[in-house]
Design an enzyme around this catalytic site. Sequence first.
Site, PDB file in Angstrom:
ATOM      1  N   ASP A   1      41.419  36.907  35.557  1.00 54.97           N
ATOM      2  CA  ASP A   1      40.130  36.202  35.551  1.00 54.97           C
ATOM      3  C   ASP A   1      39.414  36.320  34.209  1.00 54.97           C
ATOM      4  O   ASP A   1      38.565  35.483  33.886  1.00 54.97           O
ATOM      5  CB  ASP A   1      39.210  36.766  36.650  1.00 54.97           C
TER       6      ASP A   1
ATOM      7  N   GLU B   1      38.482  51.922  33.624  1.00 56.44           N
ATOM      8  CA  GLU B   1      37.826  51.148  34.687  1.00 56.44           C
ATOM      9  C   GLU B   1      36.357  51.530  34.775  1.00 56.44           C
ATOM     10  O   GLU B   1      36.009  52.701  34.761  1.00 56.44           O
ATOM     11  CB  GLU B   1      38.546  51.401  36.022  1.00 56.44           C
TER      12      GLU B   1
ATOM     13  N   ARG C   1      42.630  42.835  50.790  1.00 59.86           N
ATOM     14  CA  ARG C   1      42.496  43.238  49.379  1.00 59.86           C
ATOM     15  C   ARG C   1      42.572  44.746  49.247  1.00 59.86           C
ATOM     16  O   ARG C   1      43.128  45.273  48.294  1.00 59.86           O
ATOM     17  CB  ARG C   1      41.159  42.765  48.822  1.00 59.86           C
TER      18      ARG C   1
ATOM     19  N   TYR D   1      42.977  33.349  58.223  1.00 60.79           N
ATOM     20  CA  TYR D   1      44.381  33.744  58.364  1.00 60.79           C
ATOM     21  C   TYR D   1      44.462  35.217  58.761  1.00 60.79           C
ATOM     22  O   TYR D   1      43.540  35.992  58.489  1.00 60.79           O
ATOM     23  CB  TYR D   1      45.171  33.474  57.076  1.00 60.79           C
TER      24      TYR D   1
HETATM   25  C1  LIG Z   1      36.562  33.469  47.892  1.00 58.77           C
HETATM   26  C2  LIG Z   1      37.746  33.836  47.034  1.00 58.77           C
HETATM   27  C3  LIG Z   1      39.028  33.809  47.604  1.00 58.77           C
HETATM   28  C4  LIG Z   1      40.143  34.102  46.804  1.00 58.77           C
HETATM   29  N1  LIG Z   1      41.383  34.049  47.373  1.00 58.77           N
HETATM   30  C5  LIG Z   1      42.475  34.280  46.619  1.00 58.77           C
HETATM   31  C6  LIG Z   1      43.784  34.225  47.189  1.00 58.77           C
HETATM   32  O1  LIG Z   1      43.946  34.007  48.390  1.00 58.77           O
HETATM   33  N2  LIG Z   1      44.859  34.441  46.362  1.00 58.77           N
HETATM   34  C7  LIG Z   1      44.710  34.734  45.035  1.00 58.77           C
HETATM   35  O2  LIG Z   1      45.717  34.922  44.345  1.00 58.77           O
HETATM   36  N3  LIG Z   1      43.472  34.815  44.471  1.00 58.77           N
HETATM   37  C8  LIG Z   1      42.368  34.605  45.221  1.00 58.77           C
HETATM   38  N4  LIG Z   1      41.126  34.704  44.672  1.00 58.77           N
HETATM   39  C9  LIG Z   1      41.004  35.040  43.242  1.00 58.77           C
HETATM   40  C10 LIG Z   1      41.248  36.510  42.978  1.00 58.77           C
HETATM   41  O3  LIG Z   1      40.427  37.313  43.799  1.00 58.77           O
HETATM   42  C11 LIG Z   1      40.944  36.842  41.512  1.00 58.77           C
HETATM   43  O4  LIG Z   1      41.511  35.873  40.685  1.00 58.77           O
HETATM   44  C12 LIG Z   1      41.550  38.195  41.152  1.00 58.77           C
HETATM   45  O5  LIG Z   1      40.925  39.227  41.890  1.00 58.77           O
HETATM   46  C13 LIG Z   1      41.385  38.468  39.650  1.00 58.77           C
HETATM   47  O6  LIG Z   1      41.931  39.722  39.349  1.00 58.77           O
HETATM   48  P1  LIG Z   1      41.579  40.404  37.950  1.00 58.77           P
HETATM   49  O7  LIG Z   1      42.340  41.698  37.961  1.00 58.77           O
HETATM   50  O8  LIG Z   1      41.798  39.448  36.846  1.00 58.77           O
HETATM   51  O9  LIG Z   1      40.026  40.664  38.010  1.00 58.77           O
HETATM   52  P2  LIG Z   1      39.179  41.593  38.989  1.00 58.77           P
HETATM   53  O10 LIG Z   1      39.850  41.731  40.320  1.00 58.77           O
HETATM   54  O11 LIG Z   1      37.796  41.065  38.957  1.00 58.77           O
HETATM   55  O12 LIG Z   1      39.221  43.025  38.305  1.00 58.77           O
HETATM   56  C14 LIG Z   1      38.495  43.305  37.134  1.00 58.77           C
HETATM   57  C15 LIG Z   1      38.323  44.826  37.052  1.00 58.77           C
HETATM   58  O13 LIG Z   1      37.727  45.133  35.797  1.00 58.77           O
HETATM   59  C16 LIG Z   1      36.643  46.033  35.996  1.00 58.77           C
HETATM   60  N5  LIG Z   1      35.685  45.791  34.903  1.00 58.77           N
HETATM   61  C17 LIG Z   1      34.844  44.747  34.752  1.00 58.77           C
HETATM   62  N6  LIG Z   1      34.155  44.852  33.610  1.00 58.77           N
HETATM   63  C18 LIG Z   1      34.564  46.002  33.007  1.00 58.77           C
HETATM   64  C19 LIG Z   1      34.224  46.655  31.795  1.00 58.77           C
HETATM   65  N7  LIG Z   1      33.308  46.123  30.946  1.00 58.77           N
HETATM   66  N8  LIG Z   1      34.841  47.821  31.482  1.00 58.77           N
HETATM   67  C20 LIG Z   1      35.776  48.367  32.342  1.00 58.77           C
HETATM   68  N9  LIG Z   1      36.139  47.772  33.502  1.00 58.77           N
HETATM   69  C21 LIG Z   1      35.553  46.606  33.837  1.00 58.77           C
HETATM   70  C22 LIG Z   1      36.109  45.672  37.368  1.00 58.77           C
HETATM   71  O14 LIG Z   1      35.370  46.730  37.940  1.00 58.77           O
HETATM   72  C23 LIG Z   1      37.404  45.375  38.133  1.00 58.77           C
HETATM   73  O15 LIG Z   1      37.976  46.536  38.693  1.00 58.77           O
HETATM   74  C24 LIG Z   1      39.978  34.440  45.440  1.00 58.77           C
HETATM   75  C25 LIG Z   1      38.696  34.514  44.888  1.00 58.77           C
HETATM   76  C26 LIG Z   1      37.581  34.217  45.675  1.00 58.77           C
HETATM   77  C27 LIG Z   1      36.207  34.316  45.067  1.00 58.77           C
END
Ligand SMILES: Cc1cc2nc3c(=O)[nH]c(=O)nc-3n(C[C@H](O)[C@H](O)[C@H](O)COP(=O)(O)OP(=O)(O)OC[C@H]3O[C@@H](n4cnc5c(N)ncnc54)[C@H](O)[C@@H]3O)c2cc1C
Length: 396
Positions: A296, A33, A107, A220
């Site tokens: 994402d 991370e 979160r 909510y």
């Molecule tokens: C306004 C808003 C509301 C939302 N509401 C919802 C909801 O109600 N329900 C829902 O399901 N989703 C919701 N989402 C979407 C959700 O927040 C994301 O889809 C989710 O957090 C993605 O998770 P992830 O683990 O893929 O990525 P992230 O949570 O972005 O985690 C990525 C991790 O990788 C780390 N990282 C990044 N680059 C590197 C690197 N080069 N090397 C090492 N580590 C790295 C980061 O620090 C982070 O810890 C919402 C999004 C927004 C913007």
Amino acid sequence: MSRLSIAVVGAGIGGLTSALALAGQGHEITIFERRTGFGEAGAGIQLSPNASRVLIELGLGLVLKRLASEPSRIVVRDLGSGKQIAAIALGAFASQRFGTPYWFVSRQDLHTALLDAVRARGNIRLRVGRTLTGITQRDERVELAFEAAGGAADAATADLVVAADGIWSRARASLGDGREPLSSGFVAYRSTIARADAPAALGDNEGGLWLGPGRHVVHYPIAGGRLLNVVAVEKREDRLAEWSAPVDPARVRSAFAGAAAPVAELLAAAPEWSAWSLHDLPAQRMASGRTALLGDAAHPALPFVAQGGAMAIEDAAQLAAEIARLPDDPSGALRAYEKARLPRVKRVQSAARKNARIYHAGGPVRLARNLVMRRLGPEGMSERYGWVYDWRLAPT
Ligand SMILES: Cc1cc2nc3c(=O)[nH]c(=O)nc-3n(C[C@H](O)[C@H](O)[C@H](O)COP(=O)(O)OP(=O)(O)OC[C@H]3O[C@@H](n4cnc5c(N)ncnc54)[C@H](O)[C@@H]3O)c2cc1C
């Protein structure tokens, strides 16, 4: 069964869930991370039944039930007049219909619950302060390059890589997809308000969705109802300088000038706001050789069906299931993962784009939308996304 060494890049919702699911099969997991601290304050997340089902199966049910809110419904109203348009049945209806709860959590609480579960497992190591800079496939191994504190280089090898490094993924580029996320023009302002400071007119155990042309507000309860999560979205011509940044409360109030009294009071009660510039990137690939893209990193979506995190959680479950099916053929397991996931994440991405148009409609489209929503009724409104919430792994 082969015991694989698996590198998970990113300790967000997707990376941590994936680490837990794979560790449950006895593999050796190292999470890398970039960050060294895990502040996720100031925002909530909806965990629809498709997501809560996976988390419950991973043993997080009791802790999340304690931290979550489970509103009975979301009331849909017109942003300007405050008139009720419709309602979406959640709570007991969703639990019964989909077999698992529709939760709303902070979160921070979700992240802490996942981290605690990760730390409790002997076969997961967490290495923080490691920024992925590249991934190289070498026959049956994958090499990872990192930048550590002070710019020092670091490296690791693994049998398999799960790249869950979020919307601005380095891994995605390493796998040959050089596309940048596309700015949608939407900005989401997010805040958390003590329930006691919010207008009494907003029901206690319910959420609200306020729809107006070019803008909407969602709120909510989270943290067992002690807090309200508020998200206000508008379309703007000018772009934010940064992807996520603190914003002046006056900017939010002026963007939502003319809103009905309860929602205007709610926005005025927020002590601080962060603004997020919303991006989209149509999913193309989720695997290459022995590297899987997850969450994402593979399919950032607009938040208009609240499914970005849920899709990352589903990805984690599917990936673990495919590796359990083909433990001696990691590349084959990743091909199966991509095949199973791509059509679904594309469908959810396009549902989110469609909802953006529906939520922000004006003129005759808005009137037709209101009529359809009213006719559907609360259970019908929930059922529109039955295909999302009813997801489960196909039986082996
Ligand atoms: C306004 C808003 C509301 C939302 N509401 C919802 C909801 O109600 N329900 C829902 O399901 N989703 C919701 N989402 C979407 C959700 O927040 C994301 O889809 C989710 O957090 C993605 O998770 P992830 O683990 O893929 O990525 P992230 O949570 O972005 O985690 C990525 C991790 O990788 C780390 N990282 C990044 N680059 C590197 C690197 N080069 N090397 C090492 N580590 C790295 C980061 O620090 C982070 O810890 C919402 C999004 C927004 C913007």
